[in-house]
Design an enzyme around this catalytic site. Structure first.
Site, PDB file in Angstrom:
ATOM      1  N   SER A 170       8.366  12.193 -20.076  1.00  0.00           N
ATOM      2  CA  SER A 170       7.755  11.194 -18.928  1.00  0.00           C
ATOM      3  C   SER A 170       6.418  10.893 -19.221  1.00  0.00           C
ATOM      4  O   SER A 170       6.197  10.265 -20.289  1.00  0.00           O
ATOM      5  CB  SER A 170       7.840  12.237 -17.601  1.00  0.00           C
ATOM      6  OG  SER A 170       7.898  11.356 -16.442  1.00  0.00           O
ATOM      7  N   LYS A 222       3.755   1.621  10.312  1.00  0.00           N
ATOM      8  CA  LYS A 222       2.856   2.629  10.042  1.00  0.00           C
ATOM      9  C   LYS A 222       3.534   4.035  10.220  1.00  0.00           C
ATOM     10  O   LYS A 222       4.049   4.487  11.038  1.00  0.00           O
ATOM     11  CB  LYS A 222       1.801   2.553  11.021  1.00  0.00           C
ATOM     12  CG  LYS A 222       0.341   3.527  10.757  1.00  0.00           C
ATOM     13  CD  LYS A 222      -0.078   3.312   9.421  1.00  0.00           C
ATOM     14  CE  LYS A 222      -1.365   4.115   8.969  1.00  0.00           C
ATOM     15  NZ  LYS A 222      -2.071   3.821   7.786  1.00  0.00           N
TER      16      LYS A 222
END
Length: 306
Positions: A170, A222
């Protein structure tokens, strides 16, 4: 408020810890301590183990040498003109320490060592010693791009090699992939070229424990990914978009560093690979021991110098 100890008392305690007690320290370091504090400790001269005597002038010079040694301190281990920079444990954005500790390495610390090695006229090559499963996305690509710009393929004058010792997956492989050369042993583990997000939905756990969380929003989107409520379709699509963008940047970076196509890297499907497979796929330049790779770098440096 705790009072500071009197200076004379501090020196008295220091004297008791330095003189007339067993010490486990090299004689040179002991001499430097005495030389640096000789005036405050009231030491006019002292006899060394080789029977020579250092006077006040000699001690001033010795203390000065110690300060110069500190000024010349390097943030990396250097071996025969090669700067060795460890990349180990979980990689994080800003750790604030130069050296890996507590199982983490900061991209900021790696970058500082790398810049110092590039600027050091005594350093002829840079060796990344990598043993890491990867880590954060934040800070990774910026570091990789900085390394890539300094490679020999981009006009850099110092070889930049990575050795997978024994894991570079990774984000850690991202660092390795942009180096001039990448080597590792047969047992290395590398790849995992992609990204993911682990979203934790604990809304059912809250409900099971009789807790009802209400999210009061100032805007419709939100707080849609707080975990206190299940993901809606827009929130899930947003997370997927973020992962896809990171995946594409990662694949493009590896493709550039390893001279592969985007489709070749993307086609690896984020899988892990051992030594022989990694070599066949073009993820590394060779499968060999650390000693063999080090000797190869030494040979390359000698050949260029010749």
């Amino acid at each position: 408020m705790k009072k500071r100890a009197e200076p004379c008392r501090q020196l008295s305690m220091l004297s008791q810890r330095v003189f007339n007690v067993p010490l486990m320290i090299t004689e040179h370091k002991a001499e430097v301590i005495i030389a640096a504090l000789h005036q405050r400790l009231g030491v006019g001269s002292f006899e060394r183990l080789d029977a020579t005597t250092l006077g006040a002038t000699d001690m001033v010079a010795l203390a000065g040498d110690a300060r110069r040694d500190y000024d010349n301190w390097k943030p990396y281990h250097a071996d025969d003109g090669i700067a060795v920079i460890p990349v180990s444990g979980t990689l994080v954005h800003k750790f604030g320490w130069l050296d890996p500790t507590s199982g983490m390495t900061g991209y900021d610390g790696i970058a500082r060592k790398f810049r110092a090695a590039l600027a050091d006229s005594e350093i002829r090559a840079i060796w990344f010693d990598i043993d890491s499963p990867g880590g954060e996305v934040a800070g990774c690509f910026a570091l990789c791009e900085e390394i890539a710009r300094a490679t020999q393929s981009e006009g850099g004058t110092k070889p930049i090699w990575a050795f997978i010792n024994e894991q570079a997956t990774s984000a850690a492989y991202a660092v390795a992939s942009v180096c001039d050369r990448v080597y590792g042993p047969r047992t290395m583990i590398t790849g995992s070229i992609s990204s993911y997000i682990m979203f934790t939905d604990f809304s059912k756990a809250l409900d099971k424990n009789g807790m009802d969380v209400s999210v009061i929003r100032g805007a419709p989107r939100k707080g849609r990914m707080t975990g206190a409520e299940p993901l809606d379709n827009k929130a899930r699509a947003k997370l997927q978009s973020m992962v896809d963008e990171t995946h594409d940047i990662f694949c493009s970076l590896v493709a550039m560093g390893r001279n592969l196509s985007f489709d070749q890297v993307d086609g690896l499907e984020g899988d892990l690979f051992s030594g022989s497979d990694a070599l066949e796929l073009g993820l590394v330049d060779g499968v060999m021991s650390e000693a063999e790779a080090w000797d190869l770098l030494q040979y390359e440096l000698g050949r260029v110098a010749a």
